[in-house]
Motif scaffolding. Sequence first.
Motif, mmCIF file in Angstrom:
data_model
loop_
_atom_site.group_PDB
_atom_site.id
_atom_site.type_symbol
_atom_site.label_atom_id
_atom_site.label_comp_id
_atom_site.label_asym_id
_atom_site.label_seq_id
_atom_site.Cartn_x
_atom_site.Cartn_y
_atom_site.Cartn_z
ATOM 1 N N LYS A 68 3.030 94.763 48.419
ATOM 2 C CA LYS A 68 4.245 95.312 49.007
ATOM 3 C C LYS A 68 5.432 95.138 48.077
ATOM 4 O O LYS A 68 5.545 94.118 47.389
ATOM 5 C CB LYS A 68 4.543 94.641 50.352
ATOM 6 C CG LYS A 68 3.485 94.855 51.408
ATOM 7 C CD LYS A 68 3.841 94.132 52.703
ATOM 8 C CE LYS A 68 2.747 94.312 53.741
ATOM 9 N NZ LYS A 68 3.029 93.575 55.007
ATOM 10 N N ILE A 69 6.302 96.132 48.096
ATOM 11 C CA ILE A 69 7.556 96.050 47.352
ATOM 12 C C ILE A 69 8.686 96.278 48.353
ATOM 13 O O ILE A 69 8.702 97.268 49.079
ATOM 14 C CB ILE A 69 7.645 97.118 46.242
ATOM 15 C CG1 ILE A 69 6.412 97.068 45.335
ATOM 16 C CG2 ILE A 69 8.902 96.901 45.408
ATOM 17 C CD1 ILE A 69 6.372 98.172 44.280
ATOM 18 N N GLN A 70 9.614 95.313 48.376
ATOM 19 C CA GLN A 70 10.707 95.406 49.343
ATOM 20 C C GLN A 70 11.905 94.604 48.844
ATOM 21 O O GLN A 70 11.812 93.366 48.804
ATOM 22 C CB GLN A 70 10.234 94.887 50.706
ATOM 23 C CG GLN A 70 11.292 94.947 51.792
ATOM 24 C CD GLN A 70 10.780 94.424 53.125
ATOM 25 O OE1 GLN A 70 9.667 93.923 53.240
ATOM 26 N NE2 GLN A 70 11.586 94.505 54.149
ATOM 27 N N PRO A 71 13.022 95.217 48.472
ATOM 28 C CA PRO A 71 13.243 96.658 48.345
ATOM 29 C C PRO A 71 12.873 97.162 46.952
ATOM 30 O O PRO A 71 12.880 96.413 45.978
ATOM 31 C CB PRO A 71 14.762 96.750 48.530
ATOM 32 C CG PRO A 71 15.269 95.481 47.903
ATOM 33 C CD PRO A 71 14.215 94.441 48.182
ATOM 34 N N ALA A 72 12.540 98.430 46.845
ATOM 35 C CA ALA A 72 12.123 98.992 45.555
ATOM 36 C C ALA A 72 13.339 99.288 44.675
ATOM 37 O O ALA A 72 14.427 99.616 45.160
ATOM 38 C CB ALA A 72 11.323 100.275 45.783
ATOM 39 N N LYS A 73 13.108 99.170 43.368
ATOM 40 C CA LYS A 73 14.100 99.518 42.366
ATOM 41 C C LYS A 73 13.562 100.660 41.503
ATOM 42 O O LYS A 73 12.351 100.903 41.469
ATOM 43 C CB LYS A 73 14.423 98.320 41.472
ATOM 44 C CG LYS A 73 15.150 97.189 42.171
ATOM 45 C CD LYS A 73 15.515 96.113 41.166
ATOM 46 C CE LYS A 73 16.349 95.018 41.816
ATOM 47 N NZ LYS A 73 16.744 93.968 40.840
ATOM 48 N N LEU A 74 14.454 101.325 40.797
ATOM 49 C CA LEU A 74 14.035 102.435 39.948
ATOM 50 C C LEU A 74 12.984 102.009 38.938
ATOM 51 O O LEU A 74 12.030 102.751 38.664
ATOM 52 C CB LEU A 74 15.243 103.031 39.213
ATOM 53 C CG LEU A 74 16.305 103.701 40.067
ATOM 54 C CD1 LEU A 74 17.476 104.163 39.199
ATOM 55 C CD2 LEU A 74 15.737 104.871 40.846
#
Lengths: 114, 113
Positions: free
Chosen positions: B78-84
Motif C-alpha cells: 500500500k502507498i498512502q499518500p502517493a507522490k509523483l
Amino acid sequence: AQSVTQLDSQVPVFEEAPVELRCNYSSSVSVYLFWYVQYPNQGLQLLLKYLSGSTLVKGINGFEAEFNKSQTSFHLRKPSVHISDTAEYFCAVLLRGGYQKVTFGTGTKLQVIP
Amino acid sequence: EAGVAQSPRYKIIEKRQSVAFWCNPISGHATLYWYQQILGQGPKLLIQFQNNGVVDDSQLPKDRFSAERLKGVDSTLKIQPAKLEDSAVYLCASSSTLGNEQYFGPGTRLTVT
C-alpha cells in the motif's frame, strides 16, 4: 556492499548478428550471478545463472554467459540474434552465504534490427 | 504450475491518493519480494518476507509505504499518500526459500498525476 554495472544502456544489432551485453560487478566476497530478460509490459524471466562449477553457463533461448572472476565480469552472449530477442536485459548479483538481497543492474535494451 | 499473479496491471491515481497492490505467489513459495522499478532503472527491493515475517524492509519508505503478508501466502503493498515520484512498475516475486531463484509476476504499472 555489492554493486552491478551495465555500461551499455542500449545495444542495437542486426538480425542474425552476434551480440554481447556487458556486466561487471563489485563485491568483496563470492557471489552468485544472474541474467534476467524483461519483455515489454512483462515481469522478469531468468535467462541463466552462475552458482558454481563451470564458468561458461548456458541458458534459455540460445544465450550463454561466462563468469570471469579476475575481471569481475559476467557478460551475456548470443551468436545469432532474432527479432524476438528485442527486450531489456538485467544482470544481477547475490552474495554467497547467509541472507543477502539481490542487486540488479540498470539494464541494457537490446534492439534487434531486421 | 501457475506463476506469480499480480493485480491490478495498471493504475492511475492523483497525488495524495492511496493505492494498494495485490500479489499471489507461486504455491508453496516461502519467500515473497516487492520491487519498485522506475523507468530506466533496475528493480529495487522494497521489502522481503519469509513466510509472514519481514526479512528486509530497509529500502521501504515507511512513512508512506506499508506491506503485509498475512497467513504467509498473499501479500498487499500500500502507498498512502502517493507522490509523483512513486510512478513506477511494482513487481512481486517469489522463491521457494531465501536465496533461491526468484519468479516474477507481470507487475503493476502505477502512474501518479
